[in-house]
Design an enzyme around this catalytic site. Structure first.
Site, PDB file in Angstrom:
ATOM      1  N   HIS A  14      -3.860   6.032   3.274  1.00 19.04           N
ATOM      2  CA  HIS A  14      -4.521   4.807   2.794  1.00 19.04           C
ATOM      3  C   HIS A  14      -3.890   3.549   3.390  1.00 19.04           C
ATOM      4  O   HIS A  14      -4.594   2.664   3.884  1.00 19.04           O
ATOM      5  CB  HIS A  14      -4.445   4.807   1.266  1.00 19.04           C
ATOM      6  CG  HIS A  14      -5.269   3.770   0.577  1.00 19.04           C
ATOM      7  ND1 HIS A  14      -4.834   2.485   0.380  1.00 19.04           N
ATOM      8  CD2 HIS A  14      -6.507   3.836   0.019  1.00 19.04           C
ATOM      9  CE1 HIS A  14      -5.769   1.806  -0.284  1.00 19.04           C
ATOM     10  NE2 HIS A  14      -6.792   2.605  -0.506  1.00 19.04           N
TER      11      HIS A  14
ATOM     12  N   SER B  82     -11.141  -0.840  -1.090  1.00 18.96           N
ATOM     13  CA  SER B  82      -9.880  -0.784  -0.340  1.00 18.96           C
ATOM     14  C   SER B  82     -10.103  -1.058   1.134  1.00 18.96           C
ATOM     15  O   SER B  82      -9.206  -1.535   1.822  1.00 18.96           O
ATOM     16  CB  SER B  82      -9.253   0.605  -0.449  1.00 18.96           C
ATOM     17  OG  SER B  82      -8.569   0.751  -1.655  1.00 18.96           O
TER      18      SER B  82
ATOM     19  N   ASP C  22       0.845  -1.194   0.000  1.00 14.92           N
ATOM     20  CA  ASP C  22       0.000   0.000   0.000  1.00 14.92           C
ATOM     21  C   ASP C  22       0.881   1.245   0.000  1.00 14.92           C
ATOM     22  O   ASP C  22       1.997   1.215  -0.526  1.00 14.92           O
ATOM     23  CB  ASP C  22      -0.939  -0.065   1.227  1.00 14.92           C
ATOM     24  CG  ASP C  22      -2.271   0.624   0.974  1.00 14.92           C
ATOM     25  OD1 ASP C  22      -2.260   1.827   0.683  1.00 14.92           O
ATOM     26  OD2 ASP C  22      -3.317  -0.027   1.066  1.00 14.92           O
TER      27      ASP C  22
END
Ligand SMILES: *[C@@H]1O[C@H](CO)[C@@H](O)[C@H](O)[C@H]1NC(C)=O
Ligand SMILES: *[C@@H]1O[C@H](CO)[C@@H](O)[C@H](O)[C@H]1NC(C)=O
Ligand SMILES: *[C@@H]1O[C@H](CO)[C@@H](O)[C@H](O)[C@H]1NC(C)=O
Ligand SMILES: *[C@@H]1O[C@H](CO)[C@@H](O)[C@H](O)[C@H]1NC(C)=O
Ligand SMILES: *[C@@H]1O[C@H](CO)[C@@H](O)[C@H](O)[C@H]1NC(C)=O
Ligand SMILES: *[C@@H]1O[C@H](CO)[C@@H](O)[C@H](O)[C@H]1NC(C)=O
Ligand SMILES: *[C@@H]1O[C@H](CO)[C@@H](O)[C@H](O)[C@H]1NC(C)=O
Length: 768
Positions: free
Chosen positions: A218, A558, A143
């Site tokens: 994220h 996600s 990520d």
């Protein structure tokens, strides 16, 4: 090769010559590494192979971006198309493909899934309880990196790092080994593939860290969702407050940063870096990978896709790979990450919302959703539709959708602006309104988004309305010369019904690459999810947003992907010997089809959802712990599947040495998958499945729920297992008895042992 083929190839070569001689990074995939060779030997081999097309070893050294030498055999290098084409002629080369950029598929949820009880522990016999919260399972996250100071990664009271761990924490800007601990046990970053495409990385210009540290948020959100520890009193501006935690709170986390700021093409996470991270992560001793990124359609074939290749080598080593399905829904055929060795995850809502009431001058009120920190005074303000207040250079569509710079400050100042959702980021529309002097925003869904409300931490007071409420809002604005609205402060609401509801953004089947494999496989929570965040950014990530948060609420597949990764970690802890396919089967065959009202799960438009929305349904972790039977599959089964898809034997042998495709090629529908898809049923078709008993001695009886249009039978329809580990094979015959309808029909095969095991496989059939 016959002379005709040669002729065709020479023409191709000439065409390549003429039209594309630019150099770009490409990946040369050479299959798997064999035991008995060192990394150095592989790198030497890669350099020599590269030198054979670029002209010299010196040049090869210069052009080499990565040499993959642990499990994946291959390299990334800067090549012309002609050089790449030369390499494809070498039988040692499995495939050569572009270094493509993928993009990111941007706590209450565990209770909603039945793992947690009111005191925050696992109820007795829950998967949390039985797996000891996923103790010591190592989750590798590919990520944007990690914010190590987050309390979700504190290692208080956690045992020593598992002895098998070979990973490390790599130093870089604002990150060194002291940022790791017994919870965050590994952190690395991979950027050479990004740089090969975009030039040297400029830390100052990008604001990102040349290190495992997360600038985006994220990666911190996803990895803490999968494996974050219990953090009391977590919230975003007081919303969603409670104890934050990941799916497997006692697992360990290893962060592999492969995603960087979006480049001009929208790419962020490059194949060359993804392969490097997966090759390293397998060698480091990761137990499962969670990957919340991917591409849109058209999908590359399996040997031209870094995620699919890397995931194959992971599962060869017994390491499950969980990926997001993508956020390109509700378009049919939009699902990504479709390799059958990947667990592909769709997104659905949980039973929590953030209500911000909207009242209009006609006394109508609507429950909108928002996570706006700022509040307006509790009274009415002038209201305008953005379509009516566009500036002179904006088109009607641009102002309707509140594109950046599309609104006229003179007509907006001091007013609440109604914008239509779509095309641009929801929070960026709020920025447009704010920069034009608006004091609040009402964001209305277009019809395609139906009832799906996503609460966002807007940078001004705002509320999002359903499509129906939005239509009433616009009708009201039209009905009066001086429309007004009141925007209420947002608050957290629990026990919302119905839930789950499929997210309209969640990418859907059918599978555009291999239509005979059902994708997505499963759905999990992906709407309004609270998890840890990076403190180097703001909750919206927008310019002008200077807020910093420890936790953020965001939505996407996600977010659902690491929920499933958390469940996989728990299952790994409970059943360490299960294969990735067995774990997937346990999750798929025990999924739930009902929402919390006891009715079938619906989509955002209140239609009953189906396998192309959610695969087998909503994950049911406690049931997955004890599935009764599993549909297992080995790496060899996937190679047989690839034989059937016309991947050549020479290609497959680079991966598996002496592997030979059988004379009669298997059909895709015959892969021992826990669901069944037949994309082109023209006549009676019989397919085969094998189940393995993973519980005690028992007898299972099959039932079929077949839709109108086909008859389906199972033989034998009774399976007796005298012990654990026993396997039984059965056949399912599909007979079309109606003309083609042009669309898929769905049903299910269920094996029941009369006790607690219900083993359900969805099927999808297209009669043609
Ligand atoms: C790691 O970074 C911390 C904080 O910047 C610093 O105090 C420490 O000396 C560094 N450790 C090493 C081994 O460089
Ligand atoms: C990096 O970006 C900064 C700010 O945009 C700029 O001043 C600097 O020249 C850049 N450095 C390089 C090496 O391009
Ligand atoms: C709205 O409600 C108020 C108070 O009940 C009332 O005075 C007003 O006439 C109503 N307006 C409309 C348009 O119904
Ligand atoms: C025209 O649009 C641009 C953005 O595309 C904006 O920056 C500019 O201010 C607009 N002009 C006017 C007169 O509003
Ligand atoms: C409001 O009026 C505009 C034109 O003035 C029209 O395009 C739009 O469809 C109307 N909206 C509703 C909901 O009536
Ligand atoms: C594989 O090749 C055969 C023979 O060329 C063809 O009939 C078949 O449709 C191909 N299958 C796929 C999945 O491309
Ligand atoms: C479906 O199968 C039939 C008969 O095998 C074949 O003729 C047809 O081309 C197939 N259609 C597709 C879309 O694969």
């Amino acid at each position: 090769m016959n002379s005709l083929t040669w002729a065709v190839l020479s023409i191709l070569l000439v065409t390549y010559h003429v039209s594309h001689d630019a150099q770009a990074a490409k990946i040369v995939y050479l299959g798997g590494c064999q035991k008995g060779y060192t990394s150095e030997q592989y790198t030497t081999y890669h350099r020599e192979l590269l030198a054979s097309v670029v002209g010299s070893l010196a040049l090869a050294k210069e052009r080499l971006v990565y040499s993959y030498t642990n499990h994946i055999n291959g390299f990334a290098a800067v090549l012309t198309d002609e050089q790449a084409y030369e390499l494809t002629k070498n039988p040692a080369v499995t495939s050569v493909f572009e270094n493509r950029g993928h993009y990111l598929h941007t706590t209450e949820s565990w209770k909603f899934l039945g793992l947690e009880d009111s005191d925050g522990d696992g109820p007795p016999e829950s998967l949390w309880d039985e797996s000891k919260l996923g103790a010591d399972v190592i989750i590798g996250s590919l990520d944007t990196g990690i914010w190590p100071e987050s309390l979700s990664y504190n290692d208080h009271g956690i045992g020593p790092i598992p002895a098998k761990w070979k990973g490390t924490c790599v130093s870089g800007t604002a990150f060194n080994a002291s940022n790791c601990n017994r919870k965050l046990i590994g952190a690395r970053f991979f950027i050479k593939g990004y740089e090969a495409q975009n030039g040297p990385f400029n830390e100052t210009a990008s604001g990102d860290f040349l290190s495992p540290r997360d600038k985006d948020g994220h990666g911190t959100h996803t990895s803490s969702t999968a494996g974050g520890r219990f953090v009391k009193r977590a919230s975003l501006f007081g919303f969603a407050s409670g104890t934050a935690k990941g799916g497997a709170p006692s697992s360990r986390i290893a962060a592999y940063k492969v995603c960087w700021p979006t480049d001009s093409t929208g790419g962020q996470c490059y194949d060359a870096d993804i392969l490097a991270a997966l090759d390293q992560g397998i060698a480091d001793g990761v137990d499962l990978f969670t990957i919340s990124l991917g591409s849109g359609v058209p999908l590359p074939n399996y040997f031209a896709d870094g995620i699919a290749i890397g995931a194959f080598h992971a599962i060869e080593n017994g390491i499950p790979v969980v990926c997001s399905a993508g956020n390109d829904g509700p378009a049919p055929g939009s699902v990504a990450n479709v390799a059958p060795w990947i667990l592909t995850v769709a997104a659905s809502s949980i039973d929590r919302t953030f209500i911000s009431k909207v009242a209009l001058g006609n006394n109508a009120t609507y429950d909108g959703e928002s996570l706006s920190q700022d509040k307006l005074p509790n009274r009415y303000f002038p209201l305008v539709s953005s379509a009516d207040v566009g500036n002179s250079n904006a088109s009607l569509q641009e102002s309707t959708l509140c594109f950046a710079g599309s609104l006229d400050p003179q007509k907006v100042a001091g007013k609440i602006v109604a914008c239509l959702r779509g095309v641009t980021a929801r929070v960026s529309k709020g920025l447009t309104v704010k920069l034009a002097g608006g004091i609040g925003m009402i964001l209305a869904n277009p019809p395609a988004s139906g009832n799906e409300l996503i609460a966002d931490p807007h940078i001004l007071p705002a509320s999002q309305l359903t499509a129906q409420d939005g239509a009433a809002l616009f009708a009201y604005i039209n009905s009066t010369s001086s429309p007004i609205a009141l925007l209420g402060a947002a608050s957290t609401i629990l026990n919302v019904k119905p839930a789950p509801v499929m997210a309209s953004f969640s990418s859907q089947g059918p599978n555009s690459l291999t239509p005979d494999i059902l994708k997505p496989d499963i759905t999990g929570p992906g709407v309004n999810i609270l998890a840890a965040y990076a403190e180097a950014t703001s909750p919206t990530g927008l310019p002008f947003d200077t807020r910093v948060v420890k936790f953020n609420v965001i939505s996407g597949t996600s977010m659902s992907c690491p929920h499933l990764a958390g469940v996989v970690a728990l299952l790994k802890a409970l059943h360490p010997t299960w294969s990735p396919a067995a774990i997937r089967s346990a999750i798929v065959t025990t999924a739930s089809l009902l929402d919390n009202t006891g009715n079938p799960i619906t989509d955002a438009s209140q239609n009953i959802a189906g396998p192309f929305n959610y695969g087998a349904g909503q994950v049911n972790p406690n049931k997955a712990a004890d599935p009764g039977l599993v549909y297992d599959a080995s790496p060899i089964d996937y190679l047989l599947f690839l034989c059937g898809l016309n991947y050549t034997q020479t290609q497959l042998q680079t991966i598996a040495g002496t592997f030979v495709c059988p004379a009669v090629l298997p059909t895709t529908s015959d892969l021992n998958y826990p669901s069944i898809t037949i994309s082109n049923l023209t006549t009676k078709l019989t397919i085969t499945r094998t189940v393995t008993n993973v519980a005690r001695k028992s007898t299972y009886i099959a039932t079929i729920e077949a839709p109108v249009g086909i008859s389906v039978s199972v033989y034998p329809s009774r399976l007796e297992f005298s012990k654990k580990g026993q396997q039984k094979t059965f056949q399912i015959t599909f007979t079309p008895n109606s003309p083609p309808s042009g669309s898929y029909i769905f049903g299910q095969l269920i094996w029941k042992d009369g006790h607690r095991h219900v083993v359900r496989s969805p099927f999808a059939v297209n009669i043609s």
